[in-house]
Write a protein that holds these residues in place. Structure first.
Motif, short mmCIF file in Angstrom:
data_model
loop_
_atom_site.label_atom_id
_atom_site.label_comp_id
_atom_site.label_asym_id
_atom_site.label_seq_id
_atom_site.Cartn_x
_atom_site.Cartn_y
_atom_site.Cartn_z
N LEU A 211 -4.96 5.88 20.25
CA LEU A 211 -3.67 6.33 19.71
C LEU A 211 -2.62 6.35 20.81
N GLN A 212 -2.98 6.88 21.97
CA GLN A 212 -2.05 6.96 23.08
C GLN A 212 -1.58 5.57 23.52
N GLN A 213 -2.46 4.59 23.38
CA GLN A 213 -2.11 3.21 23.75
C GLN A 213 -1.51 2.42 22.59
N GLN A 214 -1.27 3.12 21.47
CA GLN A 214 -0.68 2.53 20.27
C GLN A 214 -1.57 1.46 19.64
N ASN A 215 -2.88 1.57 19.85
CA ASN A 215 -3.85 0.71 19.17
C ASN A 215 -4.22 1.41 17.85
N TYR A 216 -3.29 1.38 16.89
CA TYR A 216 -3.41 2.25 15.73
C TYR A 216 -4.59 1.89 14.82
N ASP A 217 -4.87 0.61 14.66
CA ASP A 217 -6.00 0.21 13.79
C ASP A 217 -7.32 0.76 14.33
N SER B 17 0.82 6.20 9.46
CA SER B 17 2.27 6.05 9.32
C SER B 17 2.78 4.89 10.15
N ALA B 18 2.28 4.78 11.39
CA ALA B 18 2.69 3.67 12.26
C ALA B 18 2.27 2.32 11.68
N LEU B 19 1.17 2.32 10.92
CA LEU B 19 0.68 1.08 10.30
C LEU B 19 1.39 0.79 8.97
N GLY B 20 2.31 1.68 8.57
CA GLY B 20 3.03 1.48 7.32
C GLY B 20 2.26 1.90 6.09
N ARG B 21 1.14 2.59 6.28
CA ARG B 21 0.30 3.03 5.16
C ARG B 21 0.67 4.48 4.82
N HIS B 22 1.86 4.64 4.24
CA HIS B 22 2.48 5.96 4.15
C HIS B 22 1.76 6.90 3.18
N ARG B 23 1.26 6.38 2.07
CA ARG B 23 0.56 7.27 1.12
C ARG B 23 -0.72 7.83 1.74
N GLU B 24 -1.45 6.98 2.44
CA GLU B 24 -2.65 7.45 3.13
C GLU B 24 -2.29 8.43 4.24
N ALA B 25 -1.20 8.15 4.93
CA ALA B 25 -0.73 9.06 5.99
C ALA B 25 -0.40 10.42 5.41
N LEU B 26 0.26 10.41 4.24
CA LEU B 26 0.64 11.67 3.60
C LEU B 26 -0.60 12.50 3.26
N THR B 27 -1.66 11.84 2.77
CA THR B 27 -2.90 12.56 2.43
C THR B 27 -3.46 13.27 3.66
N VAL C 170 7.19 11.01 7.02
CA VAL C 170 6.51 10.20 6.00
C VAL C 170 7.21 10.31 4.65
N TYR C 171 7.62 11.52 4.28
CA TYR C 171 8.35 11.66 3.01
C TYR C 171 9.65 10.85 3.05
N SER C 172 10.31 10.85 4.20
CA SER C 172 11.53 10.05 4.34
C SER C 172 11.24 8.57 4.13
N LYS C 173 10.15 8.09 4.74
CA LYS C 173 9.80 6.68 4.59
C LYS C 173 9.38 6.34 3.16
N MET C 174 9.01 7.38 2.40
CA MET C 174 8.64 7.17 0.99
C MET C 174 9.83 7.47 0.07
N TYR C 175 11.03 7.59 0.68
CA TYR C 175 12.30 7.76 -0.04
C TYR C 175 12.39 9.09 -0.78
#
Length: 489
Positions: A249-255, A283-293, A319-324
């Motif tokens: 995470l610190q190295q931004q290797n999010y997957d 969230s960094a991967l754009g998977r906002h619904r999973e991030a919200l959970t 995350v809520y902002s990114k989900m509008y």
């Protein structure tokens, strides 16, 4: 619990008793196990994220051993971790022996949970005077309790007392290293830990601490190597899985970080922190619904008093902002303001509105924030950063230029504004401006520059030398396309 590193659960004696108990659950013959043995089984279920089976085991223990101390301690601690202090005390008061070691430390921890640090220490000092045969271990247990609650000075004092009584005790030396890590002296800790591992290469607690020390030093290759050594000892080791995940995470290797958090959650009970970090990855991967959970799970587990509470709320807002959903984003900004009155809520509400393309309302919040701020240069810089992150590069540039006009002494955020200006110029294809601001930023604001243009700096190039690198690779930057990665030579 009989072992801090959980190795007890791998011993044959425990495995046999667990097998007998589980055979009984499957309809086999009834078995008789002692209360402490059943409590160990409940602990095993708990660390494997099966709370229901753990509580059922404790219920069975109390049905055949009414009033037994170990199961009651287990239940009291569960109540305490759930935030039900009075419920924990009520169960504790049912224990017949108030001088049992576990009862003493439960009492002390309850005091700490209630913010009564001095009362807890006075209580433990009084109890320690009666400990003659096991005084060193009592001091050590007290030290670990204080360190768990981030009371560094108290932890060090009790830890030194334990070492004074048993100077060669490896567990106590490991604890001294942990205190050094907590006090931000990882280099000294590394020396102690390497010495311990020279004597015992299978000391998994020492590997854990060594990994944390390297992590604090930001030596991520060494951190990962250390975690792998621990996982070679125990492939399911929880702390090493988390350490590797946090390192990625610190190295931004999010997957990779998310994959490791998933492995951790499958086998281990987690507090709010890993759920927060996994939410950040998703969230960094754009998977906002999973991030919200994951972030909502972090909020649930935090119960409102986590040391990471503000970060949990901030990431939920993001995350809520990114989900509008600006209403929910604003709700969490207001929650942060409730726990931190100094929080710049107007700035972040402007950021949310800009993120959702409501520019007219965003300007109102930005302007309100700037007008209320005592330090106008800082306020313009932060608004500029918000606009930059929202790709409003022209408007961001205006605010960064305001910083240069206001901060004529060049003592505040003047240099950081140059880093912002360099990025905005690059994004707009203004090469000469980019180079002009970049030169100043490389000399004076490398940290902010790393945040702005860091993604375009090759790993082998130091931030402070990026200007010189661009001079020798100017063609790539003169034809720069912000939507395409730079091609390395």
């Amino acid at each position: 619990m009989q072992s801090e590193d959980l190795s007890f659960f791998k011993e044959d004696v425990f495995k046999k008793k667990l097998a007998l108990y589980e055979e009984m659950l499957r309809g086999g013959r009834s078995v008789y196990l002692e209360a402490d043995e059943l409590t160990d089984i409940a602990e095993y279920y708990l660390i494997h994220n099966n709370t229901d089976k753990a509580l059922a085991c404790i219920d069975y223990a109390l049905s055949i051993h009414p009033g037994s101390t170990d199961p009651l301690i287990f239940l009291a601690r569960q109540k305490m971790f759930e935030g039900d202090i009075q419920g924990a005390k009520k169960i504790r008061d049912c224990i017949s022996d108030p001088n049992d070691r576990e009862v003493i430390f439960l009492n002390a921890e309850l005091m700490l949970r209630e913010g009564k640090k001095q009362e807890a220490e006075n209580y433990l000092i009084q109890k320690a005077r009666k400990e003659e045969e096991d005084a060193a271990m009592f001091a050590y247990d007290t030290a670990t309790l204080f360190l768990d609650y981030n009371f560094q000075k108290e932890a060090e004092r009790w830890g030194e007392q334990a070492l004074k009584l048993e100077p060669k005790n490896e567990k106590f030396l490991n604890f001294k290293a942990d205190c050094l890590i907590s006090a931000k002296h990882p280099e000294e800790a590394i020396d102690i830990l390497n010495s311990l591992l020279d004597n015992d290469p299978y000391n998994i607690n020492a590997w854990h601490s060594l990994g944390e020390a390297y992590f604090l030093c930001e030596d991520f290759p060494k951190t990962l190597e250390t975690a792998d050594f621990a996982l070679a000892i125990d492939e399911h080791d929880a702390q090493s899985l988390l350490l590797k995940a946090n390192c990625h995470l610190q190295q931004q290797n999010y997957d990779e970080a998310h994959h490791l958090y998933e492995c951790y959650f499958k086998e281990h009970t987690a507090n709010e922190i890993p759920y927060l970090f996994d939410g950040i990855c998703l969230s960094a991967l754009g998977r906002h619904r999973e991030a919200l959970t994951q972030l909502l799970k972090a909020e649930e587990l935090s119960q409102g008093y986590s040391p990471e509470q503000q970060h949990i709320y901030a990431n939920l807002s993001n995350v809520y902002s990114k989900m509008y959903n600006t209403d929910k984003a604003f709700e969490y900004i207001d929650k942060i303001k409730d726990i931190n009155p100094d929080y710049d809520s107007e700035l972040y509400k402007g950021h949310v509105l800009m993120q959702n393309n409501d520019k007219e309302e965003a300007w109102k919040y930005y302007d309100s924030y700037i007008q209320a701020s005592e330090n106008k240069a800082d306020a313009h810089f932060l608004v500029g950063m918000s606009l930059m992150e929202n790709k409003a590069y022209g408007k961001a540039q205006e605010h960064f230029l305001q910083v240069l006009d206001i901060d004529i002494s060049k003592e505040g955020c003047y240099w950081n504004a140059n880093a912002g200006l360099s990025f905005c110029a690059l994004m707009q294809g203004h090469f000469d401006e980019f180079m002009s601001y970049l030169k100043t930023a490389c000399e004076q604001a490398s940290e902010t520059l790393e945040y702005t243009v860091g993604r375009y700096i090759p790993e082998e190039v130091e931030v402070k030398n990026f200007y010189d690198y661009v001079l020798t690779h100017s063609d790539a930057f003169m034809r720069f396309n912000p939507d395409a990665p730079l091609q390395s030579e």
